[in-house]
Design an enzyme around this catalytic site. Structure first.
Site, short mmCIF file in Angstrom:
data_model
loop_
_atom_site.label_atom_id
_atom_site.label_comp_id
_atom_site.label_asym_id
_atom_site.label_seq_id
_atom_site.Cartn_x
_atom_site.Cartn_y
_atom_site.Cartn_z
N ASP A 117 6.08 -4.93 5.80
CA ASP A 117 6.55 -6.26 6.21
C ASP A 117 6.58 -7.25 5.03
OD1 ASP A 117 3.70 -5.89 6.51
OD2 ASP A 117 3.58 -7.85 7.46
N THR A 162 5.19 2.44 5.89
CA THR A 162 3.80 2.06 6.13
C THR A 162 3.15 3.06 7.07
OG1 THR A 162 2.25 0.53 7.19
CG2 THR A 162 4.52 0.31 7.86
N ASP A 165 0.94 2.21 8.94
CA ASP A 165 0.57 1.42 10.13
C ASP A 165 1.65 1.48 11.23
OD1 ASP A 165 -1.51 0.68 8.50
OD2 ASP A 165 -0.73 -1.32 8.08
N ARG A 169 4.39 -15.53 -5.68
CA ARG A 169 3.07 -16.07 -6.06
C ARG A 169 2.41 -15.05 -7.00
NH1 ARG A 169 -0.20 -14.21 -1.06
NH2 ARG A 169 1.50 -13.31 0.13
N GLY A 174 0.84 -1.21 0.00
CA GLY A 174 0.00 0.00 0.00
C GLY A 174 0.87 1.25 0.00
N ARG A 223 -4.31 -1.97 10.47
CA ARG A 223 -4.32 -3.44 10.45
C ARG A 223 -4.26 -3.99 11.89
NH1 ARG A 223 -1.02 -4.85 5.86
NH2 ARG A 223 -2.86 -4.72 4.59
N ASP A 260 4.04 -0.51 11.81
CA ASP A 260 4.09 -1.80 12.49
C ASP A 260 5.29 -2.66 12.10
OD1 ASP A 260 3.37 -2.37 9.91
OD2 ASP A 260 1.71 -3.70 10.43
O1 F6P Z 1 -0.99 -1.45 5.43
C1 F6P Z 1 -1.53 -0.22 5.07
C2 F6P Z 1 -3.01 -0.31 4.99
O2 F6P Z 1 -3.47 0.97 4.62
C3 F6P Z 1 -3.73 -0.84 6.23
O3 F6P Z 1 -3.81 0.12 7.25
C4 F6P Z 1 -5.05 -1.27 5.63
O4 F6P Z 1 -5.63 -2.31 6.39
C5 F6P Z 1 -4.66 -1.78 4.28
O5 F6P Z 1 -3.42 -1.19 3.96
C6 F6P Z 1 -5.65 -1.48 3.18
O6 F6P Z 1 -5.19 -2.05 2.01
P1 F6P Z 1 -5.83 -1.85 0.56
O7 F6P Z 1 -4.95 -0.88 -0.16
O8 F6P Z 1 -5.76 -3.20 -0.04
O9 F6P Z 1 -7.21 -1.33 0.72
#
Ligand code: F6P
Length: 364
Positions: free
Chosen positions: A118, A141, A143, A81, A12, A187, A145
């Site tokens: 990660d 990120t 997040d 994958r 993301g 997340r 994390d």
């Molecule tokens: O890891 C970053 C994040 O924005 C999370 O906070 C969220 O759960 C996820 O990505 C959303 O991902 P997507 O871009 O697939 O909607």
């Protein structure tokens, strides 16, 4: 021979990706090296329409403060994958790790600088095992994390965006005497909820690390309405869960995604709060707003410090690993310390204690 490095952005997006791209490219170009940008994670190496760019001074001009990534990104492009069309046109997860290594070799790339979370760090360390000479990871990120670093770029901007949203929601909550439930990203880690919840004056903050009880939330809201303000702000991390229950998901994991998609706790909680208290409640899901926009000054600086440190490590050592902020300095940590899990909020940390001291209910 001129040294040639490549950069890619995976997973993301997060504010600060372009700041890192520009700082890596500038400090490499200033050393006389060549820099390639791989489009959409590893897609640019595996699928010709995406391709590879030469990152010269012209290409990186004026991007350091822009959100998104000039290279594009995907969270469904794991080369181990990779979605390859099968005989009936369906996508089949296929291990193309060796092709990535071979393609980078053909391009004369000595080091890959991989910007990601990660999942991207796990891919980077697997590519090393497959024979890629060298990878330097840069921790991205919203997040916050990632293991091995105290902070990731993108997080501070997401906290600013969320805090500004909470500021706006205060006046409408007050005007209507409502409970506003704000679902935020993160997340399985509650960093955004905790930091923005405190900075934005929330009354209740729910983190994945602290399972909540409805009774505790209801007691806090009743106390707040009794004491006079007559409205409240609840911040719920998307991964928060009630004691004994699972978090709420809105989509399952498939063969190409790394995680199932969390979501839905905000609207669900708003309904339950209204039913349990009688106070009118509304939900706001901030979603991808938190990933967009220009990086704030903290993220611009952190991103550029990490990008330049990556290039210095390439120049001065033969090591692979992820650049990380530890104790205020940018260091290189081995991938083994980063992959295999994520870093949640330490429930005994002083920030959690700060929330408790000022009367924020954490649902426990
Ligand atoms: O890891 C970053 C994040 O924005 C999370 O906070 C969220 O759960 C996820 O990505 C959303 O991902 P997507 O871009 O697939 O909607």
């Amino acid at each position: 021979m001129t040294r040639r490095i490549a950069i890619n952005t995976g997973g993301g997006d997060a504010p600060g990706l372009n700041s890192v791209i520009r700082s890596v490219a500038l400090s490499a170009l200033n050393r006389g090296w060549e820099v390639l940008g791989i489009r959409r994670g590893y897609e640019g190496l595996l699928d010709s329409p995406a391709g590879v760019l030469t990152l010269d001074r012209e290409r990186i001009r004026g991007i350091f403060h822009q959100g998104g990534t000039i290279l594009g990104t995907t969270n469904r492009g794991d080369p181990f994958r990779y979605p390859v069309p099968g005989p009936a046109g369906e996508k089949v997860p296929t291990d193309l790790g060796d092709q990535v290594v071979a393609r980078l070799g053909e391009l004369g790339v000595s080091t890959l600088v991989a910007l990601g979370g990660d999942g991207s760090m796990r891919i980077a360390s697997k590519l090393l095992e497959r024979g890629l000479p060298r990878v330097i990871g840069v921790p991205k990120t919203i997040d916050n994390d990632l293991r091995g670093t105290n902070v990731t770029f993108g997080f501070a901007t997401a906290v600013d965006t969320t805090t500004a949203a909470l500021d706006n929601l205060h006046s409408t909550a007050q005007a209507h005497g409502r409970v506003m439930v704000v679902e935020v990203m993160g997340r399985d880690a509650g960093w955004i909820a905790l930091h923005a919840g405190i900075a934005g004056g929330a009354d209740v903050v729910l983190l994945p690390e602290i399972p909540y009880r409805m009774a505790s939330i209801v007691e806090k809201l009743n106390q707040r309405y009794r004491r006079g303000p007559g409205f409240a702000i609840v911040v719920a991390s998307e991964g928060a869960r009630e004691v004994g229950a699972d978090p709420q998901y809105k989509a399952d994991k498939d063969a190409f995604s790394e995680h199932a998609t969390l979501g839905g706790i905000g609207p669900r909680l708003a309904e339950r709060i209204q039913a349990a208290t009688g106070y009118e409640a509304r939900a706001v899901v901030l979603g991808h707003l938190q990933r967009g926009g220009s990086p704030n000054s903290f993220d611009r600086l952190l991103a550029q410090r990490m990008g330049c440190a990556a290039v210095r490590y390439i120049e001065e050592t033969g090591d692979s690993g992820m650049v990380a902020q530890v104790g205020g300095e940018i260091i290189l940590v081995p991938f083994e310390r980063v992959v295999g899990g994520t870093r949640g909020v330490d429930v005994a940390c002083d920030t959690v204690q700060t929330a408790r001291d000022i009367g924020i209910c954490l649902g426990d």
